[in-house]
Design an enzyme around this catalytic site. Structure first.
Site, PDB file in Angstrom:
ATOM      1  N   ASP A 133       0.826  -1.216   0.000  1.00  0.00           N
ATOM      2  CA  ASP A 133       0.000   0.000   0.000  1.00  0.00           C
ATOM      3  C   ASP A 133       0.861   1.267   0.000  1.00  0.00           C
ATOM      4  OD1 ASP A 133      -1.445  -2.216   0.942  1.00  0.00           O
ATOM      5  OD2 ASP A 133      -2.826  -0.977   2.109  1.00  0.00           O
ATOM      6  N   HIS A 138      -1.111   4.472  -0.449  1.00  0.00           N
ATOM      7  CA  HIS A 138      -2.113   5.372   0.150  1.00  0.00           C
ATOM      8  C   HIS A 138      -1.824   6.870   0.051  1.00  0.00           C
ATOM      9  CE1 HIS A 138      -5.232   2.825   1.652  1.00  0.00           C
ATOM     10  NE2 HIS A 138      -4.385   2.016   2.272  1.00  0.00           N
ATOM     11  N   ASP A 144      -4.138  -0.260  -3.308  1.00  0.00           N
ATOM     12  CA  ASP A 144      -4.282   0.848  -2.338  1.00  0.00           C
ATOM     13  C   ASP A 144      -3.271   1.960  -2.598  1.00  0.00           C
ATOM     14  OD1 ASP A 144      -6.361  -0.589  -1.291  1.00  0.00           O
ATOM     15  OD2 ASP A 144      -5.698  -0.472   0.793  1.00  0.00           O
ATOM     16  N   ASP A 148      -6.380   7.265  -1.355  1.00  0.00           N
ATOM     17  CA  ASP A 148      -7.144   7.415  -0.101  1.00  0.00           C
ATOM     18  C   ASP A 148      -6.230   7.612   1.111  1.00  0.00           C
ATOM     19  OD1 ASP A 148      -9.695   7.400  -1.127  1.00  0.00           O
ATOM     20  OD2 ASP A 148     -10.016   5.257  -0.818  1.00  0.00           O
ATOM     21  N   HIS A 205      -9.141  -0.171  -1.908  1.00  0.00           N
ATOM     22  CA  HIS A 205      -9.364   1.285  -2.005  1.00  0.00           C
ATOM     23  C   HIS A 205      -9.467   1.790  -3.444  1.00  0.00           C
ATOM     24  CE1 HIS A 205      -9.495   3.002   2.078  1.00  0.00           C
ATOM     25  NE2 HIS A 205      -8.939   1.848   2.388  1.00  0.00           N
ATOM     26  N   HIS A 250      -3.858  -8.196  -3.276  1.00  0.00           N
ATOM     27  CA  HIS A 250      -3.872  -7.152  -2.259  1.00  0.00           C
ATOM     28  C   HIS A 250      -4.301  -7.668  -0.887  1.00  0.00           C
ATOM     29  CE1 HIS A 250      -4.175  -3.288  -0.349  1.00  0.00           C
ATOM     30  NE2 HIS A 250      -5.387  -3.602   0.065  1.00  0.00           N
ATOM     31  N   ARG A 287     -12.780  -6.747   9.733  1.00  0.00           N
ATOM     32  CA  ARG A 287     -13.149  -5.587   8.914  1.00  0.00           C
ATOM     33  C   ARG A 287     -14.629  -5.525   8.583  1.00  0.00           C
ATOM     34  NH1 ARG A 287      -8.271  -3.640   6.320  1.00  0.00           N
ATOM     35  NH2 ARG A 287      -6.609  -5.170   6.511  1.00  0.00           N
ATOM     36  N   HIS A 333      -2.327  -4.728   2.412  1.00  0.00           N
ATOM     37  CA  HIS A 333      -3.637  -4.548   3.057  1.00  0.00           C
ATOM     38  C   HIS A 333      -3.608  -4.280   4.556  1.00  0.00           C
ATOM     39  CE1 HIS A 333      -7.980  -4.775   3.008  1.00  0.00           C
ATOM     40  NE2 HIS A 333      -8.094  -6.001   3.479  1.00  0.00           N
TER      41      HIS A 333
END
Length: 468
Positions: free
Chosen positions: A211, A213, A240, A243, A273, A321, A369, A396
């Site tokens: 990720d 991000h 990802d 975000d 994401h 991911h 989650r 993740h």
């Protein structure tokens, strides 16, 4: 370099969860403890657990207002806007004069209506692509624009270097150039299979990143430490890209640019994401609208739907991911057959690839989650055996060291956003994989400063408040 960059001390949510759990063992009827643990779960992205705690809190004390807010935030994080609206409604009913409650109710109601409207349009079969309504040829680049331009409509290494420099100085790429990149990358991705298969020769290596991000300055640092992408320095970015971090546009345009420049040595996989619900909550949609237009966000959404879901290296290492599946018996051929050009469903292999997590104990359990599942070492073992694979690489989850090896070396997590959200104090990492032995080699790095735009700056306001 960038004054005012806040380095928060590490917020130790995991410890908070531990202490509230111990307190609840002694005092299981304490609504406040459940509400507070729910917030700690929200902050660590365990939305399923956060939802359960908020619900428990309200079972104990249905007048505890914070419980409704926590549950509404959990539901919003999961894209369950109608359920969230119900809780905001309850607060407004109980506190008719509370301006804050009314504002939250109206904000959520707006999203519910917008979603209904989008569904109505989507069911109109003739849904056209944004591409059809763009007249790129006649988009003018004004004389005063001094930034990078594609060369005869093509991405070159020179363009890439200029674009990264331009982003580094917090300047914008001309919208015409951004649209050119998006249209070309959509075309390129749409021709790829859902499971990409590559072969590394004996002498070749690939770098796998987790990720990122929206942490653009940390992405530049990866290229600084590990070299720019090239035919002899291939990369795989494992979802990802956007975000949370407030430089998501810069990250994604850079990654898409390299994909166009190096279609056979630069790989991108979809993360949870790269989806509409997440982008609406966690900032990417707001960021694209602030820097460009709503129309451009819609095109990003179309492009994200074409990102492949998994990659197999030398028939031995599978990269995705999230992780493995809610049921046994999934074969690589099932992944090849996934019709991925859509928003991910709530269950099934496509959902699992983007959302699931490993757990230390055997078997499967409900996901922390609230989406997909958690899978144990036995699940990993069976899957690898059936598919004649050696191990999986996934991302993740934030890890203190930037990576983690679990399931007896058969499940590896890599995460490449250091000091995640400016507050987790984690390292980032990337993996080198050589064709000769396919043994993962880990490289760690730490966060670099960035301009003073805080994470979640463009996120949905309800989401921002719910996390406080």
């Amino acid at each position: 370099q960038y004054p005012g960059t806040l380095q928060y001390p590490e917020k130790d949510y995991d410890n908070a969860i531990k202490y509230y759990t111990e307190a609840l063992e002694l005092n299981p009827a304490n609504a406040i403890y459940f509400s507070n643990r729910s917030l700690a779960y929200l902050r660590t992205e365990c939305y399923g657990y956060a939802l359960a705690d908020a619900t428990k809190c309200l079972e104990i004390d249905k007048n505890y207002i914070k419980g409704y807010y926590r549950r509404a935030t959990s539901n919003m994080a999961l894209g369950k806007f109608k359920a969230a609206l119900k809780d905001y409604e309850t607060v407004v009913r109980v506190r008719p004069n509370d301006k804050d409650a009314k504002m939250k109710y109206q904000e959520c109601n707006k999203i519910v209506k917008q979603k209904a409207f989008e569904r109505a349009i989507a069911s109109d079969e003739m849904k056209k692509s944004v591409v059809d309504s763009l007249d790129i040829e006649n988009m003018m680049i004004e004389d005063e624009y001094t930034g990078p331009k594609l060369e005869e409509g093509k991405v070159t290494m020179r363009f890439m270097k200029e674009m990264m420099e331009c982003f580094k100085d917090q300047k914008k790429l001309h919208r015409k150039c951004a649209y050119q990149i998006l249209i070309q990358v959509k075309e390129l991705l749409s021709k790829l299979p859902s499971l990409v298969e590559i072969t590394l020769k004996e002498t070749e290596k690939i770098t796998i990143c987790g990720d990122t991000h929206g942490q653009f300055y940390d992405l530049l640092n990866i290229f600084e430490l590990n070299g720019l992408p090239s035919e002899t320095n291939p990369y795989l970015f494992n979802g990802d890209f956007v975000d949370r971090g407030s430089f998501s546009l810069e990250v994604i345009l850079t990654l898409f640019g390299f994909k166009l420049l190096l279609p056979d040595s630069f790989y991108l996989l979809r993360g949870n994401h790269e989806t509409d619900n997440m982008n609406q909550m966690y900032g990417f949609e707001g960021e694209v609208k602030a820097k460009y237009t709503t129309q451009m966000f819609t095109l990003f959404s179309e492009v994200f739907q074409w990102l492949p879901l998994a990659q197999c290296i030398n028939g031995k290492v599978l990269v995705m991911h999230g992780g493995l599946f809610s049921e046994d018996g999934v074969m690589l051929d099932d992944l090849r057959k996934i019709d991925r050009n859509r928003q991910p469903p709530d269950s099934g292999p496509m959902c699992d690839l983007l959302w699931s997590d490993p757990q230390p104990q055997n078997g499967r359990s409900v996901s922390k989650r609230g989406v997909s599942c958690q899978f144990g070492p036995d699940v990993t073992e069976r899957f690898l055996d059936q598919n004649k694979l050696d191990y999986i690489v996934r991302s993740h989850e934030v890890k203190a060291e930037g990576y983690e090896v679990t399931h007896s070396g058969k499940c590896i997590t890599v995460f490449s956003a250091p000091n995640y959200c400016d507050q987790m104090a984690n390292k980032g990492a990337y993996i080198h994989l050589r064709g000769s032995d396919l043994k993962p080699e880990f490289h760690q790095f730490t966060a670099v400063p960035h301009p003073n735009v805080k994470p979640m700056a463009y996120a949905n306001s309800l989401m921002q408040m719910g996390m406080m």
